[in-house]
Design a protein around this motif. Structure first.
Motif, mmCIF file in Angstrom:
data_model
loop_
_atom_site.group_PDB
_atom_site.id
_atom_site.type_symbol
_atom_site.label_atom_id
_atom_site.label_comp_id
_atom_site.label_asym_id
_atom_site.label_seq_id
_atom_site.Cartn_x
_atom_site.Cartn_y
_atom_site.Cartn_z
ATOM 1 N N LEU A 158 -0.518 38.513 14.359
ATOM 2 C CA LEU A 158 -1.511 38.829 13.332
ATOM 3 C C LEU A 158 -1.024 39.894 12.371
ATOM 4 C CD1 LEU A 158 -4.783 38.886 15.452
ATOM 5 C CD2 LEU A 158 -3.916 37.048 14.030
ATOM 6 N N SER A 159 0.107 40.578 12.729
ATOM 7 C CA SER A 159 0.677 41.636 11.890
ATOM 8 C C SER A 159 -0.331 42.734 11.613
ATOM 9 C CB SER A 159 1.208 41.067 10.570
ATOM 10 O OG SER A 159 2.272 40.198 10.824
ATOM 11 N N MET A 160 -1.251 42.980 12.549
ATOM 12 C CA MET A 160 -2.207 44.065 12.390
ATOM 13 C C MET A 160 -2.669 44.494 13.774
ATOM 14 S SD MET A 160 -5.658 42.152 11.113
ATOM 15 C CE MET A 160 -4.845 41.473 9.709
ATOM 16 N N MET A 161 -3.305 45.595 13.849
ATOM 17 C CA MET A 161 -3.782 46.131 15.117
ATOM 18 C C MET A 161 -5.078 45.453 15.496
ATOM 19 S SD MET A 161 -2.891 50.142 14.562
ATOM 20 C CE MET A 161 -3.463 50.090 12.878
ATOM 21 N N THR A 162 -5.143 44.992 16.730
ATOM 22 C CA THR A 162 -6.355 44.325 17.210
ATOM 23 C C THR A 162 -7.438 45.348 17.448
ATOM 24 O OG1 THR A 162 -5.563 44.524 19.467
ATOM 25 C CG2 THR A 162 -5.009 42.504 18.287
ATOM 26 N N CYS A 197 11.002 29.475 -4.683
ATOM 27 C CA CYS A 197 9.842 28.906 -4.000
ATOM 28 C C CYS A 197 8.625 29.761 -4.286
ATOM 29 C CB CYS A 197 10.089 28.815 -2.490
ATOM 30 S SG CYS A 197 10.183 30.430 -1.686
ATOM 31 N N HIS A 198 7.438 29.227 -3.918
ATOM 32 C CA HIS A 198 6.175 29.939 -4.015
ATOM 33 C C HIS A 198 5.568 30.012 -2.617
ATOM 34 C CE1 HIS A 198 6.672 28.861 -8.255
ATOM 35 N NE2 HIS A 198 5.884 29.898 -8.512
ATOM 36 N N ILE A 199 5.151 31.212 -2.222
ATOM 37 C CA ILE A 199 4.581 31.431 -0.887
ATOM 38 C C ILE A 199 3.172 31.962 -1.069
ATOM 39 C CG2 ILE A 199 4.827 32.660 1.299
ATOM 40 C CD1 ILE A 199 7.799 32.952 0.669
ATOM 41 N N ARG A 200 2.223 31.326 -0.383
ATOM 42 C CA ARG A 200 0.818 31.741 -0.452
ATOM 43 C C ARG A 200 0.420 32.334 0.894
ATOM 44 N NH1 ARG A 200 -4.723 29.476 -0.540
ATOM 45 N NH2 ARG A 200 -5.787 30.484 -2.289
ATOM 46 N N PHE A 201 -0.133 33.570 0.832
ATOM 47 C CA PHE A 201 -0.548 34.282 2.025
ATOM 48 C C PHE A 201 -2.054 34.151 2.215
ATOM 49 C CE2 PHE A 201 3.406 36.358 0.782
ATOM 50 C CZ PHE A 201 4.097 36.394 1.983
ATOM 51 N N ALA A 202 -2.495 34.593 3.381
ATOM 52 C CA ALA A 202 -3.915 34.502 3.698
ATOM 53 C C ALA A 202 -4.717 35.617 3.058
ATOM 54 C CB ALA A 202 -4.121 34.516 5.215
ATOM 55 N N ASP A 221 0.185 36.215 7.473
ATOM 56 C CA ASP A 221 -0.022 34.789 7.693
ATOM 57 C C ASP A 221 0.262 34.017 6.411
ATOM 58 O OD1 ASP A 221 -0.706 35.345 10.249
ATOM 59 O OD2 ASP A 221 -2.877 35.363 9.873
ATOM 60 N N ILE A 222 1.113 33.007 6.513
ATOM 61 C CA ILE A 222 1.476 32.156 5.372
ATOM 62 C C ILE A 222 0.658 30.882 5.464
ATOM 63 C CG2 ILE A 222 3.330 30.882 4.249
ATOM 64 C CD1 ILE A 222 5.294 32.942 5.349
ATOM 65 N N THR A 223 -0.046 30.561 4.402
ATOM 66 C CA THR A 223 -0.853 29.337 4.358
ATOM 67 C C THR A 223 -0.097 28.172 3.740
ATOM 68 O OG1 THR A 223 -1.801 30.012 2.247
ATOM 69 C CG2 THR A 223 -2.985 30.673 4.234
ATOM 70 N N ALA A 224 0.846 28.441 2.828
ATOM 71 C CA ALA A 224 1.577 27.339 2.180
ATOM 72 C C ALA A 224 2.881 27.874 1.614
ATOM 73 C CB ALA A 224 0.752 26.702 1.072
ATOM 74 N N ILE A 225 3.926 27.000 1.677
ATOM 75 C CA ILE A 225 5.226 27.287 1.059
ATOM 76 C C ILE A 225 5.608 26.073 0.214
ATOM 77 C CG2 ILE A 225 7.665 27.721 1.457
ATOM 78 C CD1 ILE A 225 6.974 29.102 4.033
ATOM 79 N N ARG A 226 5.812 26.326 -1.072
ATOM 80 C CA ARG A 226 6.238 25.247 -1.987
ATOM 81 C C ARG A 226 7.639 25.592 -2.481
ATOM 82 N NH1 ARG A 226 0.985 26.368 -3.507
ATOM 83 N NH2 ARG A 226 1.704 27.596 -5.291
ATOM 84 N N LYS A 227 8.639 24.862 -1.920
ATOM 85 C CA LYS A 227 10.038 25.148 -2.228
ATOM 86 C C LYS A 227 10.551 24.174 -3.270
ATOM 87 C CE LYS A 227 14.553 25.939 -0.078
ATOM 88 N NZ LYS A 227 15.254 25.165 -1.088
ATOM 89 N N SER A 228 11.365 24.704 -4.192
ATOM 90 C CA SER A 228 11.970 23.890 -5.236
ATOM 91 C C SER A 228 13.452 23.697 -4.933
ATOM 92 C CB SER A 228 11.787 24.559 -6.600
ATOM 93 O OG SER A 228 12.459 23.832 -7.592
ATOM 94 N N LYS A 229 14.061 22.744 -5.618
ATOM 95 C CA LYS A 229 15.480 22.477 -5.436
ATOM 96 C C LYS A 229 16.370 23.457 -6.195
ATOM 97 C CE LYS A 229 14.739 17.504 -4.808
ATOM 98 N NZ LYS A 229 15.058 16.151 -5.298
ATOM 99 N N MET A 242 -1.072 41.217 1.855
ATOM 100 C CA MET A 242 0.209 40.713 2.330
ATOM 101 C C MET A 242 1.202 40.511 1.187
ATOM 102 S SD MET A 242 -1.254 37.958 5.045
ATOM 103 C CE MET A 242 -2.409 38.441 6.332
ATOM 104 N N VAL A 243 0.681 40.324 -0.026
ATOM 105 C CA VAL A 243 1.553 40.159 -1.191
ATOM 106 C C VAL A 243 2.331 41.437 -1.447
ATOM 107 C CG1 VAL A 243 1.563 39.742 -3.684
ATOM 108 C CG2 VAL A 243 0.067 38.402 -2.199
ATOM 109 N N ASP A 244 1.693 42.603 -1.240
ATOM 110 C CA ASP A 244 2.391 43.870 -1.460
ATOM 111 C C ASP A 244 3.550 44.040 -0.479
ATOM 112 O OD1 ASP A 244 0.649 44.800 -3.550
ATOM 113 O OD2 ASP A 244 -0.879 44.999 -2.000
ATOM 114 N N LYS A 245 3.388 43.563 0.768
ATOM 115 C CA LYS A 245 4.482 43.626 1.723
ATOM 116 C C LYS A 245 5.631 42.725 1.298
ATOM 117 C CE LYS A 245 1.493 44.613 5.706
ATOM 118 N NZ LYS A 245 1.106 44.186 7.078
#
Length: 597
Positions: free
Chosen positions: A38-42, A136-141, A124-132, A145-148
């Protein structure tokens, strides 16, 4: 990250790689209950990292202390930090609700699994759209998380231990604009707006005043109290409402009729008070109308004075001294002031018409027979017809006014006043006088030219005759000295006659040249007089010379100055300015000595 959760050294190194300052004492377990997935404290509610001082992202370090990044080891690759002395990589402006990042500079052999392995440390990554094309584009939950992920910008990525160009690349992480992020952000904003509206509605309901108190049932005691309230001016409104409710309920009967009658009579006694209050308010309204009309009249007077100032500024005497930009501004201000003045004038005329109509209504109201004779519907129809006629007449007046202004603009007489007309008449009279003088001088010089031509022809005939006599004498001179002497005397007479004839011919040619010079002198004098007459404040030699060169390119400034000095009764010289601004100007003064009757 492959490390023991209970190892404080490894945990501190990992947090430092992610840009998070470790908190705790050395040799002790920093955090208990940490879930790496979860990358966070429970047990702790997620906190929005965008709020200053409350996020998981570390606060920005001081500008004078460079951030030291360490090497990050993953299963399939290794991330080497950039040079700390270099400036931080640039990023675009953060879009609202951004959860997607753009990752460029990936190695050519980087797969989607390697990218997920590297960036799932940020959240948490919800989607990865990779190009040739190695991006790529990465979407977080979550947004924090974008700042990290942005923290990893500038790292050099190497796949395994290979040094091949296809297995290495410099990462560039930046904010990305995604429609899904913006849509979710808008939905969240709408939800917050709904919650805010609901909160305000609850607050308004809480602060809303209570419903009016219920009206009590009728009783003799309450009726006696209500009768006293009806006599009080302050409590009359509340009491009359209760009385109306009782009557509508059917509380009036034969036993309570007298009591209700007395209360209705008390209500009727307030009619005179209300009429007096109405008359007082009407008087106040009339006074306010009068003060408004007086104020409007004063404003209109000042508008008239302002328009008069603009009209005076547009006259030729002052208009020539303004620059082009100043003339444009003055013209705009004048038009705006005239529009405001016309609007205020129409408003004042409307007030006066209303007063006249009210006075006529009062006159008609004094006669009761006329008042009874006129029907309300007929008056309404007549008032409507008069209003329509008034509107049509006002529109026609505006149309006529616009036509007059257009005609004045076409003829160039929009700003012509009596003074400009008088100046034009004087200028026309001066032009006619100059033309008459030119014609008289021209006739005189033509007569002299004809006389000189006839004298020149006579001299030519005498010269021909003398030459013929000279030839005869030359044929006869060969006999004696006495004859030679006689021939010498004859030659002397012939030479003297011939010289006199040549002098006459030269005199005629000089007369012709003098006539041309005189014509040019008269023409230049008329042009300069006309030019200086329309410039009442005078003009300098350079200004005159620039104007005269358009008519005669051969004329010089010295010739113009000599002409002006030769006519002191028509032109005079004045000095304006002080010191360095001293300027010499010539003015037209021919009309100053003329006494008008």
């Amino acid at each position: 990250l492959n490390m023991s959760v209970t190892d404080p050294t490894a945990w501190a190194t990992a947090m430092n790689n992610l840009g998070m300052v470790p908190v705790g004492l050395a040799g002790q377990q920093l955090v208990t209950g940490f879930d790496p997935s979860l990358s966070m404290m429970t047990g702790i509610t997620p906190i929005n990292p965008m709020i200053p001082g409350m996020g998981l992202v570390p606060p920005p370090p001081p500008t004078d202390v460079p951030v030291v990044k360490e090497i990050i080891h993953c299963k399939s690759c290794t991330l080497f930090p950039p040079n700390p002395n270099l400036p931080p990589p640039s990023t675009r402006e953060r879009p609202p609700g951004c959860k997607t990042v753009f990752v460029g500079g990936l190695p050519e052999n980087a797969t989607e699994e390697i990218i997920q392995e590297v960036f799932e440390q940020c959240g948490d990554i919800t989607a990865i759209r990779k190009s040739k094309k190695n991006f790529c584009h990465i979407r977080f939950a979550e947004e924090f998380m974008v700042d990290k992920a942005i923290y990893l910008s500038g790292y050099r990525m190497r796949l395994g231990s290979s040094t091949d160009k296809k297995d290495s690349g410099r990462l560039h992480v930046d904010f990305a604009q995604a429609r899904d992020d913006f849509y979710e952000w808008e939905c969240k904003q709408r939800m917050l707006a709904r919650e805010e509206r609901h909160r305000r509605k609850m607050e308004e309901d809480r602060l809303r005043p209570p419903s009016p108190p219920a009206i009590m049932h009728y009783s003799e005691h309450e009726a006696a109290l209500l009768a006293e309230k009806l006599k009080d001016d302050n409590k009359f409104s509340e009491a009359i409402t209760v009385l109306l409710t009782w009557i509508e309920r059917g509380e009036v009967n034969r036993r309570s009729a007298n009591q209700f009658y007395s209360m209705v009579q008390s209500a009727n006694s307030h009619v005179r008070r209300l009429m007096n209050e109405k008359a007082a308010h009407e008087q106040e309204m009339e006074q306010a109308k009068e003060s408004f009309k007086n104020a409007l009249t004063g404003i209109l007077t000042q508008f008239e004075q302002i328009v008069a100032v603009f009209n005076a500024s547009t006259r030729q005497k002052a208009w020539d001294h303004f620059s082009k930009a100043q003339r444009k501004n003055i013209d705009i201000w004048r038009k705006h002031s005239e529009e405001l003045r016309n609007a205020h004038s129409e408003q004042l005329m409307g007030i006066r018409r209303e007063e006249e109509m009210e006075m006529s209504d009062d006159d008609s109201g004094d006669n009761p027979s006329k008042k009874l004779r006129v029907d309300d519907s007929a008056l309404a129809a007549q008032a409507y017809a008069l209003k329509e006629e008034n509107d049509s007449l006002r529109w026609q007046l505006d149309a006529y006014r616009n036509e007059v202004e257009l005609l004045k603009q076409e003829k160039g007489q929009l700003f012509r006043t009596e003074e400009s007309l008088t100046k034009d008449q004087q200028l026309q009279f001066l032009q006619q006088t100059m033309q008459g003088m030119q014609q008289v001088l021209l006739r005189k010089r033509r007569t002299e030219l004809n006389n000189k031509k006839s004298e020149l022809e006579q001299a030519k005939e005498e010269q021909t005759h003398t030459q013929a006599m000279l030839k005869v004498l030359q044929e006869q001179v060969s006999v004696s000295g006495g004859k030679n002497a006689g021939l010498g005397m004859l030659r002397g007479q012939r030479t003297h006659g011939f010289t006199s004839k040549i002098h006459r011919s030269l005199t005629a040619e000089y007369a012709v040249s003098n006539f041309n010079t005189l014509c040019a002198f008269v023409f230049n004098t008329g042009i300069i007089s006309t030019f200086l007459h329309v410039h009442p404040f005078g003009a300098n030699i350079e200004y005159l010379w620039s104007y005269m060169q358009q008519l005669d390119s051969r004329i010089s400034a010295n010739e113009i100055e000599m002409l002006l000095m030769r006519l002191p009764r028509m032109f005079k010289q004045e000095f304006t300015g002080v010191g360095a601004t001293l300027e010499k100007r010539w003015k037209f003064c021919a009309f100053e000595g003329i006494k008008t009757i």
